[in-house]
Design a protein around this motif. Structure first.
Motif, PDB file in Angstrom:
ATOM      1  N   GLY A 102       0.822  -1.207   0.000  1.00 30.14           N
ATOM      2  CA  GLY A 102       0.000   0.000   0.000  1.00 30.14           C
ATOM      3  C   GLY A 102       0.859   1.260   0.000  1.00 30.14           C
ATOM      4  O   GLY A 102       0.592   2.213  -0.731  1.00 30.14           O
ATOM      5  N   TYR A 103       1.897   1.245   0.825  1.00 34.61           N
ATOM      6  CA  TYR A 103       2.797   2.398   0.875  1.00 34.61           C
ATOM      7  C   TYR A 103       3.537   2.563  -0.452  1.00 34.61           C
ATOM      8  O   TYR A 103       3.731   3.676  -0.935  1.00 34.61           O
ATOM      9  N   ARG A 104       3.951   1.435  -1.022  1.00 31.64           N
ATOM     10  CA  ARG A 104       4.671   1.536  -2.295  1.00 31.64           C
ATOM     11  C   ARG A 104       3.789   2.182  -3.366  1.00 31.64           C
ATOM     12  O   ARG A 104       4.250   3.005  -4.147  1.00 31.64           O
ATOM     13  N   GLN A 105       2.511   1.769  -3.357  1.00 33.53           N
ATOM     14  CA  GLN A 105       1.582   2.336  -4.328  1.00 33.53           C
ATOM     15  C   GLN A 105       1.474   3.849  -4.110  1.00 33.53           C
ATOM     16  O   GLN A 105       1.449   4.625  -5.062  1.00 33.53           O
ATOM     17  N   ARG A 106       1.449   4.251  -2.846  1.00 34.79           N
ATOM     18  CA  ARG A 106       1.311   5.685  -2.570  1.00 34.79           C
ATOM     19  C   ARG A 106       2.581   6.444  -2.935  1.00 34.79           C
ATOM     20  O   ARG A 106       2.514   7.582  -3.387  1.00 34.79           O
ATOM     21  N   VAL A 107       3.733   5.812  -2.724  1.00 32.79           N
ATOM     22  CA  VAL A 107       4.977   6.451  -3.181  1.00 32.79           C
ATOM     23  C   VAL A 107       4.929   6.584  -4.704  1.00 32.79           C
ATOM     24  O   VAL A 107       5.354   7.592  -5.269  1.00 32.79           O
ATOM     25  N   GLY A 108       4.355   5.560  -5.353  1.00 33.34           N
ATOM     26  CA  GLY A 108       4.200   5.616  -6.814  1.00 33.34           C
ATOM     27  C   GLY A 108       3.326   6.783  -7.249  1.00 33.34           C
ATOM     28  O   GLY A 108       3.642   7.492  -8.210  1.00 33.34           O
ATOM     29  N   ILE A 109       2.231   7.015  -6.518  1.00 31.63           N
ATOM     30  CA  ILE A 109       1.360   8.146  -6.861  1.00 31.63           C
ATOM     31  C   ILE A 109       2.078   9.464  -6.563  1.00 31.63           C
ATOM     32  O   ILE A 109       2.015  10.413  -7.350  1.00 31.63           O
ATOM     33  N   ALA A 127       4.192  10.360  -9.286  1.00 30.49           N
ATOM     34  CA  ALA A 127       3.483  10.815 -10.489  1.00 30.49           C
ATOM     35  C   ALA A 127       3.069  12.281 -10.387  1.00 30.49           C
ATOM     36  O   ALA A 127       2.921  12.949 -11.406  1.00 30.49           O
ATOM     37  N   ILE A 128       2.868  12.797  -9.150  1.00 25.08           N
ATOM     38  CA  ILE A 128       2.373  14.174  -9.028  1.00 25.08           C
ATOM     39  C   ILE A 128       3.451  15.144  -8.554  1.00 25.08           C
ATOM     40  O   ILE A 128       3.168  16.312  -8.335  1.00 25.08           O
ATOM     41  N   ILE A 129       4.688  14.678  -8.435  1.00 25.59           N
ATOM     42  CA  ILE A 129       5.742  15.521  -7.844  1.00 25.59           C
ATOM     43  C   ILE A 129       5.948  16.807  -8.643  1.00 25.59           C
ATOM     44  O   ILE A 129       6.240  17.855  -8.080  1.00 25.59           O
ATOM     45  N   HIS A 130       5.783  16.750  -9.961  1.00 30.39           N
ATOM     46  CA  HIS A 130       6.006  17.944 -10.773  1.00 30.39           C
ATOM     47  C   HIS A 130       4.703  18.661 -11.091  1.00 30.39           C
ATOM     48  O   HIS A 130       4.638  19.455 -12.025  1.00 30.39           O
ATOM     49  N   ASN A 131       3.671  18.372 -10.302  1.00 33.08           N
ATOM     50  CA  ASN A 131       2.367  19.007 -10.451  1.00 33.08           C
ATOM     51  C   ASN A 131       1.887  18.990 -11.896  1.00 33.08           C
ATOM     52  O   ASN A 131       1.625  20.031 -12.489  1.00 33.08           O
ATOM     53  N   PRO A 132       1.734  17.812 -12.481  1.00 34.97           N
ATOM     54  CA  PRO A 132       1.405  17.727 -13.898  1.00 34.97           C
ATOM     55  C   PRO A 132      -0.062  18.056 -14.149  1.00 34.97           C
ATOM     56  O   PRO A 132      -0.893  17.902 -13.257  1.00 34.97           O
ATOM     57  N   GLU A 133      -0.340  18.536 -15.364  1.00 41.43           N
ATOM     58  CA  GLU A 133      -1.732  18.829 -15.692  1.00 41.43           C
ATOM     59  C   GLU A 133      -2.506  17.536 -15.899  1.00 41.43           C
ATOM     60  O   GLU A 133      -3.694  17.449 -15.634  1.00 41.43           O
ATOM     61  N   VAL A 134      -1.806  16.526 -16.413  1.00 39.63           N
ATOM     62  CA  VAL A 134      -2.452  15.261 -16.746  1.00 39.63           C
ATOM     63  C   VAL A 134      -1.852  14.151 -15.901  1.00 39.63           C
ATOM     64  O   VAL A 134      -0.642  14.098 -15.718  1.00 39.63           O
ATOM     65  N   LEU A 135      -2.716  13.302 -15.391  1.00 35.61           N
ATOM     66  CA  LEU A 135      -2.266  12.200 -14.552  1.00 35.61           C
ATOM     67  C   LEU A 135      -2.781  10.903 -15.158  1.00 35.61           C
ATOM     68  O   LEU A 135      -3.975  10.762 -15.406  1.00 35.61           O
ATOM     69  N   ILE A 136      -1.877   9.986 -15.430  1.00 38.63           N
ATOM     70  CA  ILE A 136      -2.280   8.721 -16.048  1.00 38.63           C
ATOM     71  C   ILE A 136      -1.934   7.590 -15.091  1.00 38.63           C
ATOM     72  O   ILE A 136      -0.777   7.397 -14.742  1.00 38.63           O
ATOM     73  N   LEU A 137      -2.948   6.880 -14.639  1.00 41.02           N
ATOM     74  CA  LEU A 137      -2.761   5.849 -13.614  1.00 41.02           C
ATOM     75  C   LEU A 137      -3.218   4.507 -14.180  1.00 41.02           C
ATOM     76  O   LEU A 137      -4.376   4.338 -14.533  1.00 41.02           O
ATOM     77  N   ASP A 138      -2.296   3.556 -14.249  1.00 43.15           N
ATOM     78  CA  ASP A 138      -2.625   2.245 -14.807  1.00 43.15           C
ATOM     79  C   ASP A 138      -2.938   1.291 -13.655  1.00 43.15           C
ATOM     80  O   ASP A 138      -2.049   0.924 -12.899  1.00 43.15           O
ATOM     81  N   GLU A 139      -4.200   0.928 -13.527  1.00 48.24           N
ATOM     82  CA  GLU A 139      -4.669   0.032 -12.461  1.00 48.24           C
ATOM     83  C   GLU A 139      -4.118   0.432 -11.096  1.00 48.24           C
ATOM     84  O   GLU A 139      -3.398  -0.341 -10.460  1.00 48.24           O
ATOM     85  N   PRO A 140      -4.479   1.627 -10.629  1.00 49.02           N
ATOM     86  CA  PRO A 140      -3.869   2.120  -9.389  1.00 49.02           C
ATOM     87  C   PRO A 140      -4.249   1.312  -8.160  1.00 49.02           C
ATOM     88  O   PRO A 140      -3.551   1.385  -7.153  1.00 49.02           O
ATOM     89  N   THR A 141      -5.320   0.542  -8.197  1.00 47.45           N
ATOM     90  CA  THR A 141      -5.706  -0.186  -6.983  1.00 47.45           C
ATOM     91  C   THR A 141      -5.428  -1.682  -7.078  1.00 47.45           C
ATOM     92  O   THR A 141      -5.784  -2.428  -6.174  1.00 47.45           O
TER      93      THR A 141
END
Lengths: 331, 257
Positions: A136-143, A146-160
């Motif tokens: 669970g923590y690894r998944q959250r580190v992964g998210i 993905a948002i560290i550079h404050n992107p306009e678009v976020l693409i999540l492949d099977e996040p859960t």
């Protein structure tokens, strides 16, 4: 924010994605729904610039992914199906590294790391090596990555995928909280996820778009009429007679009964919400109303309807036993 | 440049977070120490013999006898086996763990990734070379070797290793399996190393070309303390070729799932 036009991807003779087109508006959460191997991951990999398309175009945040990949990538955050983590790094080292290569300015990096760590609730584990964290923590580190550079678009492949129920709920909440600032595409083969997190759904099957629309819209489109289930306590014949007279009701069918309590299935004309009228009729007649709900075809049903039809016609299923026989023959 | 340094830093950190850096450094130091012991002993014994027999005949310098023997004689062969340990993980590991997807979807160019990884590996290699000075330094304390030829030796060793690193990185782009990447690189290095052997038996244009292509033959001049332009060009070309092939291979990687 995202425009995909006639996207096609071929691996040799196999067509992984075939003529897929869709658009995502700013701030929307688009659910990408389909069985395993439908072409979800391939489409996402094209959108993130990991794979070049065979044909067609994709624009992300106004930049064509083939023509100006660096600009498009600057505005995209991506969480692949397996979070791309370096197990030997601590979460802090990892976020700092990703921040650097994603182009976060040096003076903002520390602040950004703090923000995403707070948002993803990983502050407590920042000092620990990623390889020692729970899934669970690894998944959250992964998210967070993905948002560290404050992107306009976020693409999540099977996040859960692969999380336990509590983690799934937390991850969904996190995704919903991101929806305001980012345009999100998420893929899943789990249906409730779509109705819980997405504004719009694209159902993809065998590399083609099978259906698209809001989850409710899809519900509506695939039904001939609306169905309402009512549980009432009272005289059966009178109830049927009274409910039949409600404007817009086509048919009342008794379903099941438990003592004096009976359930009726009521079919109304398409696009006609008769629930308020039904309730009023029952209450005014002094009967006891226990339950009243729409029984729309669930997304699950729609999904099966859209995807199994094609699968049953698939000749591949017949090929498997042949191969088995061949192997047996050779042996 | 910031991207290159970020990736180089990440690579270097990965080496030191795993046993690889320590393994390579230990093996290198042990072998260096052993060779240093053997050659200094031999040199000391030879000088005593010379003292006893009268000082008329020419005698090799410390540079020639100890340093050159160490570098040219044995350490360059050791590197054929150690450098694959450094390069085998460069791309293979990223492919295996899926982190290659992070790198290739980040706003950095392929060239920046390649250079970053190369610089990271080169930094570990530079650490190895620095370790040899633990021993060579003793020569400066207790003897009087010539510093200038030593610089040529070090430059030659650096270029030689640099070429091996670039080619090894290229091999690692082909497979997810680090062991395969390492073994294939070793085999390639060995073949490149022995290419000049036929020219020592028969001398014709063909063996001459082979000899020119050989990785080992270009270290001779450096080992003698001479920096010759063709040798420098040879190693730089090998480095550029390795980086170029890596870039082509990474490009092809993206066409596949």
């Amino acid at each position: 924010m995202i425009q995909v036009e006639h996207l096609t991807k071929r691996y040799g003779p196999t067509l992984a994605v075939s003529d897929v087109s869709f658009e995502v508006q700013k701030g929307e959460v688009l659910g990408f729904l389909g069985p395993n191997g439908a072409g979800k991951t391939t489409t996402m990999r094209i959108l993130t610039g990991f794979l070049p398309p065979t044909d067609g175009r994709a624009r992300v945040a106004g930049y064509d992914i083939s023509e100006s990949p660096i600009e498009a990538k600057k505005r995209t955050g991506y969480l692949p199906e397996n979070p791309p983590l370096y197990p030997e790094m601590t979460a802090r080292e990892y976020l700092a590294f990703v921040g650097k290569i994603k182009g976060v300015p040096r003076r903002d990096l520390k602040a950004r790391m703090g923000e995403v760590a707070e948002k993803c609730a990983i502050e407590d584990v920042l000092h620990r090596p990623i390889g020692k964290l729970s899934k669970g923590y690894r998944q959250r580190v992964g998210i967070a990555q993905a948002i560290i550079h404050n992107p306009e678009v976020l693409i999540l492949d099977e996040p859960t995928a692969g999380l336990d129920p509590k983690q799934i709920i937390e991850t969904r909440q996190l995704i919903r909280s991101l929806a305001g600032q980012h345009t999100v595409i998420l893929s899943t083969h789990i249906l409730p996820e779509v109705s819980k997190t997405c504004n719009r759904v694209v159902v993809i099957n065998q590399g083609k778009v099978a259906a698209a629309g809001a989850p409710d819209e899809l519900n509506l489109r695939l039904q001939g009429f609306e169905t309402v289930l009512v549980t009432v306590e009272g005289p059966a014949a009178e109830i049927i007679d009274r409910l039949q007279r409600v404007a817009g009701v086509n048919l009342v069918e008794p379903r099941e009964s438990a003592g004096a309590r009976m359930t009726f299935e009521i079919h109304a004309e398409k696009g006609n919400d008769v629930r308020a009228e039904l309730a009023r009729a029952i209450v005014e007649s002094q009967w006891n109303l226990y339950e009243l709900k729409t029984s729309g075809m669930s997304l699950e049903d729609i999904f099966l309807k859209l995807t199994t039809r094609d699968l049953s016609e698939e000749p591949d299923s017949a090929a498997a036993p042949d191969l088995g026989q061949q192997l047996a023959g050779e042996a | 440049m910031r991207n290159v340094m970020a990736i180089a830093g990440k690579e270097l950190r990965a080496y030191f977070h795993s046993p690889i850096a320590y393994l390579v450094m230990t093996v290198w130091s042990l072998l260096c120490g052993y060779l240093f012991y053997v050659y200094t002993q031999a040199y000391a014994a030879a000088s005593i013999r010379r003292e006893m027999s009268g000082a008329s005949m020419p005698f090799p310098t410390i540079n020639d006898f100890i340093i050159r023997s160490m570098l040219q004689g044995f350490l360059m062969v050791v590197l054929l086996f150690l450098i694959p340990l450094i390069t085998m993980r460069l791309y293979s590991e990223e492919k295996k763990t899926g982190t290659i997807e992070l790198l290739l979807t980040s706003p950095v160019s392929d060239l920046q990734i390649i250079l970053g990884k190369y610089v990271g590996a080169l930094a570990l290699y530079a650490t190895l070379i620095a370790l040899t000075f633990l021993y060579l330094g003793l020569l400066f304390i207790y003897g009087n070797p010539d510093a200038k030829p030593l610089l040529a030796n070090v430059l030659g060793l650096f270029l030689y290793g640099g070429a091996l690193l670039a080619l090894g990185m290229w091999i690692s782009t082909f497979t997810k399996n680090q062991i395969i990447a390492g073994v294939v690189a070793m085999v390639l290095f060995l073949i490149l190393f022995v290419l000049n052997w036929p020219s020592q038996i028969t001398f014709n244009p063909f063996t001459q070309v082979l000899s020119y292509l050989s990785l080992g033959s270009h270290l001779d001049n450096f080992a003698k303390g001479v920096i010759d332009l063709p040798d420098v060009v040879y190693y730089l070309s090998a480095i550029v070729l390795g980086l170029f092939l890596t870039a082509r291979s990474v490009d092809a990687l993206k066409g596949r799932p």
